[in-house]
Scaffold this active site. Structure first.
Site, PDB file in Angstrom:
ATOM      1  CG  ASN A  15     -89.198 -54.047  42.923  1.00  0.00           C
ATOM      2  OD1 ASN A  15     -89.106 -52.960  43.505  1.00  0.00           O
ATOM      3  ND2 ASN A  15     -88.267 -54.516  42.126  1.00  0.00           N
ATOM      4  NE  ARG A  97     -85.017 -54.185  44.935  1.00  0.00           N
ATOM      5  CZ  ARG A  97     -84.614 -53.327  44.013  1.00  0.00           C
ATOM      6  NH1 ARG A  97     -85.455 -52.881  43.114  1.00  0.00           N
ATOM      7  NH2 ARG A  97     -83.364 -52.940  43.975  1.00  0.00           N
ATOM      8  CG  HIS A 186     -77.956 -54.239  42.494  1.00  0.00           C
ATOM      9  ND1 HIS A 186     -76.976 -53.598  41.768  1.00  0.00           N
ATOM     10  CD2 HIS A 186     -79.141 -53.790  42.034  1.00  0.00           C
ATOM     11  CE1 HIS A 186     -77.556 -52.782  40.894  1.00  0.00           C
ATOM     12  NE2 HIS A 186     -78.868 -52.870  41.040  1.00  0.00           N
ATOM     13  N   GLY A 216     -76.762 -54.393  35.171  1.00  0.00           N
ATOM     14  CA  GLY A 216     -78.058 -54.090  34.574  1.00  0.00           C
ATOM     15  C   GLY A 216     -78.067 -52.619  34.211  1.00  0.00           C
ATOM     16  NE  ARG A 247     -78.550 -44.863  40.198  1.00  0.00           N
ATOM     17  CZ  ARG A 247     -79.027 -46.099  40.378  1.00  0.00           C
ATOM     18  NH1 ARG A 247     -78.225 -47.153  40.305  1.00  0.00           N
ATOM     19  NH2 ARG A 247     -80.292 -46.279  40.653  1.00  0.00           N
ATOM     20  CB  VAL A 337     -75.227 -55.344  30.688  1.00  0.00           C
ATOM     21  CG1 VAL A 337     -73.923 -55.311  29.915  1.00  0.00           C
ATOM     22  CG2 VAL A 337     -76.064 -54.101  30.402  1.00  0.00           C
ATOM     23  CG  ASN A 340     -79.306 -60.772  27.854  1.00  0.00           C
ATOM     24  OD1 ASN A 340     -79.657 -61.897  27.518  1.00  0.00           O
ATOM     25  ND2 ASN A 340     -79.931 -60.069  28.783  1.00  0.00           N
ATOM     26  CD  GLU A 390     -82.704 -58.071  41.955  1.00  0.00           C
ATOM     27  OE1 GLU A 390     -82.948 -57.814  40.765  1.00  0.00           O
ATOM     28  OE2 GLU A 390     -82.332 -57.222  42.767  1.00  0.00           O
TER      29      GLU A 390
END
Ligand code: AMP
Length: 404
Positions: A15, A97, A186, A216, A247, A337, A340, A390
């Site tokens: 990646n 990726r 994603h 994430g 973002r 996120v 968890n 992934e």
């Protein structure tokens, strides 16, 4: 290819980012992770390579790594030190990726010269991502020109979106001339997690309608009907949709004209503002959900407002995708996120009982790396937490293609 040890079954997954390379070496015979690593700050004097062989301990080295070629050679050196060198006959393919596959690449693809050229032609729609992916591919090809190299595209899963979900309501000729449409990202994660969720319910993916929330540092939602993506929150670029770490997600496009005309900002400055200085970090100065929750618990009002804005956007997408799907069987949280943060999961579904959505507080509080259900018994919609993977998905797709 067979060796004395049996069928060769190792896949290297790469990646490549603009200043980093993440790698994993997997043995597909049992999905065993043989080593993982990260080279970061490539091109700086403070480059760092962190390498963890199976069973540890982790090794680290610092000092300038000039470019991706050196980064990959350094990673190969670490793998060789563990007896896992890239020259091994056990290695059957390298999976990459690739962020943007446009409309052409709807499936994982063996990389030929022509495929590489097509990925290069997509640079104008993915200027931040595809160039680094291309560099990684070129470097890996030069190291092992004899091996199949496979591109697995972040956009591929979303190419099943109907035209009415993929098109922006702008002038058709302009859109087509510049390939402006909603591509989504994603996708490898959305596909993997949707399939695992169906498995968790003991059902075939074709039978299940799922809302996937990949939360994430980057975040996106998708509506998956019977295993096929029918809508997703990211668009031409990963900027659209949910509130993310840095973002903005959805915004009135006129904000950008306003910033140009009234604040005198250049296009590049607006780009940096919306991609790097907005979202949670723009709202409260932090993009780590752990830190934001800690501040909320201490009564910090800016952090509380940032959290509320994040949750409000999430709820709007859950509502929208419930309507898009008509019938929702499962809703699944994934990524840093989503996997968890129990407070995010609880807040996102609070008040949505009318949609058949609820979390059981005790199940939601459990910390686990395993796929699990967190909805109460008998709930109309199964709510799940499924860790994304992934790299494993890229390795599987690469192996399947290289083996045929
Ligand atoms: P990802 O992009 O999937 O690696 O997710 C990274 C993000 O996950 C971080 O920026 C944090 O906001 C979040 N995160 C990671 N671990 C936790 C945790 N234990 N609790 C809450 N959020 C977390």
């Amino acid at each position: 290819m067979t060796t004395s040890g049996g069928t060769a079954s190792r896949v290297l997954v790469l990646n490549s980012g603009s200043s980093s390379v993440k790698y994993q070496l997997l043995d597909m015979d049992g999905d065993v992770r043989l080593a993982t690593g990260l080279v970061e700050r490539i091109g700086e004097s403070s480059s760092r390579l962190a390498h963890t062989p199976r069973g540890g301990p982790a090794r680290e080295r610092t000092g300038r790594i000039a470019d991706h070629d050196q980064a990959l050679k350094a990673a190969a050196g670490e793998l060789a030190a563990d007896g896992l060198g890239l020259d091994s006959p056990e290695l059957v393919a390298i999976g990459h990726r690739v962020v943007h596959g446009g409309l052409r690449f709807t499936e994982p693809t063996v990389i030929t010269g022509e495929v590489l050229e097509e990925i290069e032609r997509l640079v104008p729609v993915a200027p931040l991502h595809n160039p680094a992916n291309i560099t990684g591919i070129r470097t890996a090809r030069s190291l092992r020109p004899d091996l199949p190299q496979v591109a697995v595209f972040d956009t591929a899963f979303h190419t099943t979106m109907p035209e009415y979900a993929a098109r922006y309501a702008i002038d058709v000729e302009t859109a087509d001339a510049h390939r402006i449409r909603r591509y989504g990202f994603h996708g490898t994660s959305h596909a993997y997690v949707a399939r695992r969720t169906a498995g968790l319910l003991g059902r075939a993916p074709e039978e299940v309608n799922t809302i996937v929330l990949h939360l994430g540092n980057g975040a996106s939602a998708s509506a998956v009907a019977g295993g096929r993506c029918v809508d997703t929150s990211m668009g031409l670029t990963p900027l659209e949709g949910l509130v993310m770490g840095t973002r903005s997600g959805d915004i009135d496009p006129a904000v950008t004209f306003h910033l140009g005309r009234v604040a005198g900002m250049s296009v590049d400055e607006v780009d940096v503002l919306l991609n790097k200085k907005s979202g949670l970090v723009g709202l409260c100065g932090d993009n780590d959900m752990r830190e934001i929750r800690r501040r909320v618990d201490e009564g910090d009002e800016r952090a509380a407002l940032a959290f509320d804005i994040y949750i409000h956007r999430l709820k709007k997408y859950i509502g929208a995708y419930s309507a898009v799907l008509g019938r929702v069987d499962a809703l699944v949280f994934t990524a840093g996120v989503g996997e968890n943060s129990a407070p995010v999961r609880e807040a996102a579904l609070a008040g949505l009982e009318g949609f058949g959505l609820a979390v059981d507080p005790e199940r939601n509080a459990v910390r686990s790396g395993e796929p699990r259900l967190i909805s109460p018994d008998g709930a109309r919609v199964a709510v799940a937490v499924v860790p994304t993977d992934e790299e494993l998905e890229i390795a599987r797709q690469t192996f399947a293609l290289a083996h045929n």
